[in-house]
Design an enzyme around this catalytic site. Structure first.
Site, PDB file in Angstrom:
ATOM      1  N   THR A   1      16.574   2.051 -20.885  1.00  9.76           N
ATOM      2  CA  THR A   1      15.688   3.136 -21.315  1.00  9.76           C
ATOM      3  C   THR A   1      15.839   4.381 -20.436  1.00  9.76           C
ATOM      4  O   THR A   1      14.942   5.218 -20.386  1.00  9.76           O
ATOM      5  CB  THR A   1      14.219   2.655 -21.290  1.00  9.76           C
ATOM      6  OG1 THR A   1      13.929   2.165 -19.974  1.00  9.76           O
ATOM      7  CG2 THR A   1      13.969   1.562 -22.305  1.00  9.76           C
TER       8      THR A   1
ATOM      9  N   GLY B   1      36.448   5.663 -17.724  1.00  8.06           N
ATOM     10  CA  GLY B   1      35.771   6.423 -16.683  1.00  8.06           C
ATOM     11  C   GLY B   1      34.311   6.071 -16.647  1.00  8.06           C
ATOM     12  O   GLY B   1      33.681   5.955 -17.692  1.00  8.06           O
ATOM     13  N   HIS B   2      33.789   5.829 -15.476  1.00  3.66           N
ATOM     14  CA  HIS B   2      32.350   5.663 -15.373  1.00  3.66           C
ATOM     15  C   HIS B   2      31.889   6.330 -14.085  1.00  3.66           C
ATOM     16  O   HIS B   2      32.607   6.398 -13.106  1.00  3.66           O
ATOM     17  CB  HIS B   2      31.939   4.193 -15.448  1.00  3.66           C
ATOM     18  CG  HIS B   2      32.718   3.309 -14.559  1.00  3.66           C
ATOM     19  ND1 HIS B   2      33.733   2.505 -15.020  1.00  3.66           N
ATOM     20  CD2 HIS B   2      32.670   3.145 -13.241  1.00  3.66           C
ATOM     21  CE1 HIS B   2      34.258   1.885 -14.004  1.00  3.66           C
ATOM     22  NE2 HIS B   2      33.642   2.244 -12.910  1.00  3.66           N
TER      23      HIS B   2
ATOM     24  N   ASP C   1      32.443   4.201 -23.855  1.00  2.83           N
ATOM     25  CA  ASP C   1      31.373   5.023 -23.259  1.00  2.83           C
ATOM     26  C   ASP C   1      29.990   4.488 -23.566  1.00  2.83           C
ATOM     27  O   ASP C   1      29.025   5.255 -23.647  1.00  2.83           O
ATOM     28  CB  ASP C   1      31.464   6.486 -23.735  1.00  2.83           C
ATOM     29  CG  ASP C   1      32.867   7.043 -23.592  1.00  2.83           C
ATOM     30  OD1 ASP C   1      33.456   6.818 -22.527  1.00  2.83           O
ATOM     31  OD2 ASP C   1      33.362   7.669 -24.541  1.00  2.83           O
TER      32      ASP C   1
ATOM     33  N   GLN D   1      37.065   0.668 -22.344  1.00  6.09           N
ATOM     34  CA  GLN D   1      37.114   1.038 -23.754  1.00  6.09           C
ATOM     35  C   GLN D   1      36.271   0.046 -24.576  1.00  6.09           C
ATOM     36  O   GLN D   1      35.332  -0.503 -24.040  1.00  6.09           O
ATOM     37  CB  GLN D   1      38.559   1.143 -24.285  1.00  6.09           C
ATOM     38  CG  GLN D   1      39.326   2.327 -23.724  1.00  6.09           C
ATOM     39  CD  GLN D   1      39.964   2.029 -22.386  1.00  6.09           C
ATOM     40  OE1 GLN D   1      40.544   0.986 -22.175  1.00  6.09           O
ATOM     41  NE2 GLN D   1      39.852   2.952 -21.457  1.00  6.09           N
TER      42      GLN D   1
ATOM     43  N   LYS E   1      28.734   0.537 -20.059  1.00  8.86           N
ATOM     44  CA  LYS E   1      29.046  -0.778 -19.481  1.00  8.86           C
ATOM     45  C   LYS E   1      28.869  -0.754 -17.961  1.00  8.86           C
ATOM     46  O   LYS E   1      28.439  -1.733 -17.357  1.00  8.86           O
ATOM     47  CB  LYS E   1      30.501  -1.167 -19.813  1.00  8.86           C
ATOM     48  CG  LYS E   1      30.760  -1.302 -21.300  1.00  8.86           C
ATOM     49  CD  LYS E   1      32.221  -1.611 -21.598  1.00  8.86           C
ATOM     50  CE  LYS E   1      33.166  -0.452 -21.487  1.00  8.86           C
ATOM     51  NZ  LYS E   1      33.047   0.595 -22.496  1.00  8.86           N
TER      52      LYS E   1
ATOM     53  N   LYS F   1      20.586   3.501 -23.747  1.00  5.89           N
ATOM     54  CA  LYS F   1      20.186   4.869 -24.093  1.00  5.89           C
ATOM     55  C   LYS F   1      19.190   4.974 -25.237  1.00  5.89           C
ATOM     56  O   LYS F   1      19.246   5.925 -26.018  1.00  5.89           O
ATOM     57  CB  LYS F   1      21.436   5.700 -24.391  1.00  5.89           C
ATOM     58  CG  LYS F   1      22.310   5.943 -23.152  1.00  5.89           C
ATOM     59  CD  LYS F   1      23.475   6.845 -23.465  1.00  5.89           C
ATOM     60  CE  LYS F   1      23.500   8.072 -22.592  1.00  5.89           C
ATOM     61  NZ  LYS F   1      24.683   8.900 -22.746  1.00  5.89           N
ATOM     62  N   LEU F   2      18.294   4.019 -25.357  1.00 10.03           N
ATOM     63  CA  LEU F   2      17.270   4.122 -26.410  1.00 10.03           C
ATOM     64  C   LEU F   2      16.452   5.404 -26.229  1.00 10.03           C
ATOM     65  O   LEU F   2      16.080   6.064 -27.205  1.00 10.03           O
ATOM     66  CB  LEU F   2      16.344   2.897 -26.376  1.00 10.03           C
ATOM     67  CG  LEU F   2      15.254   2.925 -27.446  1.00 10.03           C
ATOM     68  CD1 LEU F   2      15.855   2.751 -28.832  1.00 10.03           C
ATOM     69  CD2 LEU F   2      14.186   1.871 -27.189  1.00 10.03           C
TER      70      LEU F   2
HETATM   71  P1  IMP Z   1      44.400   6.638 -24.887  1.00 11.68           P
HETATM   72  O1  IMP Z   1      43.698   5.398 -24.454  1.00 11.68           O
HETATM   73  O2  IMP Z   1      44.384   7.734 -23.848  1.00 11.68           O
HETATM   74  O3  IMP Z   1      45.776   6.369 -25.407  1.00 11.68           O
HETATM   75  O4  IMP Z   1      43.570   7.257 -26.119  1.00 11.68           O
HETATM   76  C1  IMP Z   1      43.504   6.608 -27.383  1.00 11.68           C
HETATM   77  C2  IMP Z   1      42.115   6.762 -27.985  1.00 11.68           C
HETATM   78  O5  IMP Z   1      41.181   6.002 -27.212  1.00 11.68           O
HETATM   79  C3  IMP Z   1      41.588   8.190 -27.998  1.00 11.68           C
HETATM   80  O6  IMP Z   1      40.774   8.359 -29.149  1.00 11.68           O
HETATM   81  C4  IMP Z   1      40.710   8.239 -26.759  1.00 11.68           C
HETATM   82  O7  IMP Z   1      39.708   9.235 -26.847  1.00 11.68           O
HETATM   83  C5  IMP Z   1      40.123   6.844 -26.775  1.00 11.68           C
HETATM   84  N1  IMP Z   1      39.708   6.372 -25.441  1.00 11.68           N
HETATM   85  C6  IMP Z   1      40.500   5.894 -24.466  1.00 11.68           C
HETATM   86  N2  IMP Z   1      39.769   5.538 -23.405  1.00 11.68           N
HETATM   87  C7  IMP Z   1      38.489   5.771 -23.721  1.00 11.68           C
HETATM   88  C8  IMP Z   1      37.250   5.550 -23.031  1.00 11.68           C
HETATM   89  O8  IMP Z   1      37.180   5.042 -21.912  1.00 11.68           O
HETATM   90  N3  IMP Z   1      36.133   5.928 -23.704  1.00 11.68           N
HETATM   91  C9  IMP Z   1      36.161   6.437 -24.954  1.00 11.68           C
HETATM   92  N4  IMP Z   1      37.285   6.641 -25.638  1.00 11.68           N
HETATM   93  C10 IMP Z   1      38.443   6.308 -25.033  1.00 11.68           C
END
Ligand code: IMP
Length: 436
Positions: A417, A44-45, A17, A226, A20, A333-334
Site C-alpha cells: 500500500t 532495474g530496481h 516493473d 522482467q 519485485k 501499488k494499490l
Molecule cells: P530487452 O530486454 O532490452 O531486449 O528489451 C525487450 C523488451 O523487454 C522491451 O520491450 C523492454 O522494454 C522490455 N524489458 C526488458 N527489461 C525490462 C524490465 O526490467 N522491465 C520492464 N520491461 C523490460
C-alpha cells in the site's frame, strides 16, 4: 519424510516493473542465499540505503542484508562495467558484498559489439525495432545460443579470451560495417580483464554452491527479473526479452531441480504497465492512463521511458499464474488507485470477430484487434496508503480485490500500500503471514 522446501521464487506476472524488489527486500533477511537467474542490466530496481536511493541492475537485491549470500546464476548476462559500478556505489554507502558473492562461471558477458548491434537494430537500421532497453541483451543471448558467447569462466583464461570473442565480433563487424567504430578486440579484451580482475576469486560453480547450501539446510530466495509476458517462450513474442523470465528460467539459470522449489510468489501491480512496443489490450490512452503514470511514477528505472498504463489485466495475469504455478500474488501499488471515482478490471478478451478468448493469443497477428472486457467498480475515497491490516481497507477496495483474485485465479499473499517497507501486509491465513 522430507521437509517441504523453504526456498521461494519471486517472479513478475505482467510486463516487468511490478515491484519485485520490495518483496525481495522484505523477505531476504529470512534467506541465506539470494539468487538472480536470468536477465541482465535491462532489469532495474531502486533500493534505499541510509536514506539514499541506488539503482541496482545486476546485483541481487539481497545486497542490503549483510547475512545474505548473493549468487549470480548461469542464466544471467553480465555487463562487467555496470556490475563494477554497482559494487562501487554500494561500497561508497558502506556495503561491501565481495565476500558474500559468487558469480557463475557459465554466466555470459555482454560485450560492446552486442550493445552496438542492439542499438543498430533499434535505431539507425530500424529493421526489427521492438523498443528494447538497448543494453545488448538480445545479441548477448543470441551469441550464447549460437555458441559464440563469452562466459565469466573464460576470464580465467586470458590467453584464449580473444579467440573466444573473435567469431561473434567478426559477424557483428560484417553486419554493422566500418562506420560502427567498434573498439578493437584487443581493447575489449584488456578492458574486460581490468574490470574482472577484482572479481576473479568470486567466479565459480554456483550450482554446486547452491546445492551445498541446501544440504546445510539454508533457504534460497530466487529473484526473478522482467516478467512472464516478456518471457521469450510464454510472453507476447516477438515483443519480449530474450530470456525465460518465468519459472523454467529459474531451473536452467541455476542448475537446480524443480524439487528445490517451495513456494512461488507472483508479483503484479494493482493495475498494468508496459514499456516498449507490443500488445497491451488494457492500455488507457487517456487522462486515466496519464493519472496512473503520474501518481504511480511510471517511468523506467533503466531507461527513464514513460510506461504505458492500464487497468489490471486478469487474462495476462491468469496466464502468468498458471505458467509459473504461483501460490499467491504479491499485489503492489494499490494506493496509486486511491481517489479514483471508478476503477476498472479487465476480466476477459474478445478477438476482432467478437469471440470470447479463453487463452492468450500466441502470434502477434492474433493479438491485433483484441479488445478488453472491462468491469468497472466504485472507487474508494478513504486512502489505502500505508494500510497495514486487512480490516483497515475501505470496503470498496475489498470488493475490487476480491474480484481481482477471482479473475486472476490466485489469492493475494501480500498487499503493498505504499513504497516504504512497512506500507503493506501479508494476507492473513496465507503462507507469507508471519514472514513479513
Ligand atoms: P530487452 O530486454 O532490452 O531486449 O528489451 C525487450 C523488451 O523487454 C522491451 O520491450 C523492454 O522494454 C522490455 N524489458 C526488458 N527489461 C525490462 C524490465 O526490467 N522491465 C520492464 N520491461 C523490460
Amino acid at each position: 519424510m522430507t521437509q517441504p522446501s523453504r526456498n521461494l521464487a519471486i517472479l513478475g506476472l505482467q510486463w516487468g516493473d511490478e515491484g519485485k524488489g520490495k518483496l525481495v527486500d522484505l523477505l531476504s533477511a529470512r534467506f541465506q542465499q539470494v539468487v538472480r537467474f536470468q536477465g541482465g542490466n535491462n532489469a532495474g530496481h531502486t533500493v534505499v540505503v541510509n536514506g539514499q536511493s541506488i539503482a541496482l541492475h545486476q546485483v541481487p537485491s539481497g545486497a542490503l542484508h549483510p547475512e545474505c549470500f548473493l549468487v549470480v546464476g548461469s542464466g544471467v548476462l553480465l555487463n562487467l562495467e555496470v556490475f563494477r559500478q554497482e559494487l562501487d556505489r554500494l561500497l561508497q554507502r558502506g556495503i561491501d558484498v565481495t565476500d558474500r558473492l559468487l558469480i557463475s562461471e557459465k554466466a555470459h558477458i555482454i560485450l560492446p559489439h552486442h550493445i552496438a548491434l542492439d542499438q543498430w537494430r533499434e535505431g539507425g537500421a530500424g529493421v526489427n525495432k521492438i523498443g528494447t532497453t538497448g543494453r545488448g541483451i538480445g545479441p548477448a543471448y543470441e551469441m550464447k545460443a549460437a555458441r559464440m558467447g563469452v562466459r565469466m569462466g573464460d576470464l580465467k583464461h586470458p590467453e584464449t579470451l580473444m579467440d573466444r570473442m573473435r567469431p561473434g565480433y567478426n559477424e557483428v563487424c560484417i553486419l554493422l560495417g566500418p562506420d560502427a567504430a567498434l573498439p578493437s578486440l584487443e581493447a575489449i579484451a584488456s578492458q574486460l580483464q581490468a574490470w574482472a580482475q577484482p572479481l576473479l576469486a568470486r567466479i565459480g560453480d554456483t550450482q554446486a554452491h547452491l546445492m551445498n547450501a541446501e544440504a546445510r539446510g539454508e533457504a534460497i530466495l530466487f529473484e526473478g527479473a522482467q516478467a512472464t509476458l516478456l518471457d521469450i517462450d510464454h510472453g507476447t513474442y516477438p515483443f519480449v526479452t530474450s530470456s525465460n523470465c518465468s519459472i523454467g528460467g529459474l531451473f536452467t539459470g541455476t542448475g537446480l531441480s524443480p524439487k528445490s522449489l517451495g513456494k512461488v510468489i507472483g508479483v503484479a501491480k494493482a493495475y498494468t504497465t508496459r514499456v516498449g512496443a507490443g500488445p497491451m489490450p488494457s492500455e488507457l490512452l487517456d487522462a486515466t492512463g496519464d493519472r496512473l503514470r503520474e501518481v504511480g511514477r511510471e517511468f523506467g528505472t533503466t531507461t527513464g521511458r514513460p510506461r504505458r498504463c492500464g487497468w489490471f489485466d486478469a487474462p495476462i495475469t491468469r496466464h502468468a499464474v498458471r505458467t509459473n504455478g504461483a501460490d499467491g500474488l504479491g499485489l503492489m501499488k494499490l494506493d496509486v488507485m486511491d481517489g479514483f471515482e471508478e476503477v476498472g478490471l479487465v476480466t476477459g478478451y474478445r478477438n476482432s470477430h467478437g469471440e470470447v478468448l479463453t487463452s492468450l493469443p500466441s502470434c502477434a497477428q492474433d493479438w491485433l484487434g483484441v479488445k478488453p472486457e472491462v468491469r468497472m467498480f466504485k472507487g474508494w475515497s478513504q486512502a489505502t496508503r500505508g494500510v497495514r491490516a486487512l480490516a483497515d481497507l475501505p470496503k470498496e477496495a475489498r470488493v475490487y480485490l476480491d474480484a481481482l483474485m477471482e479473475a486472476a485465479e490466485a489469492p493475494i499473499a501480500y498487499l503493498s500500500t505504499g513504497p516504504d517497507r512497512d506500507e503493506g501486509f501479508a494476507w492473513p491465513g496465507l503462507f507469507l503471514e508471519g514472514m513479513i
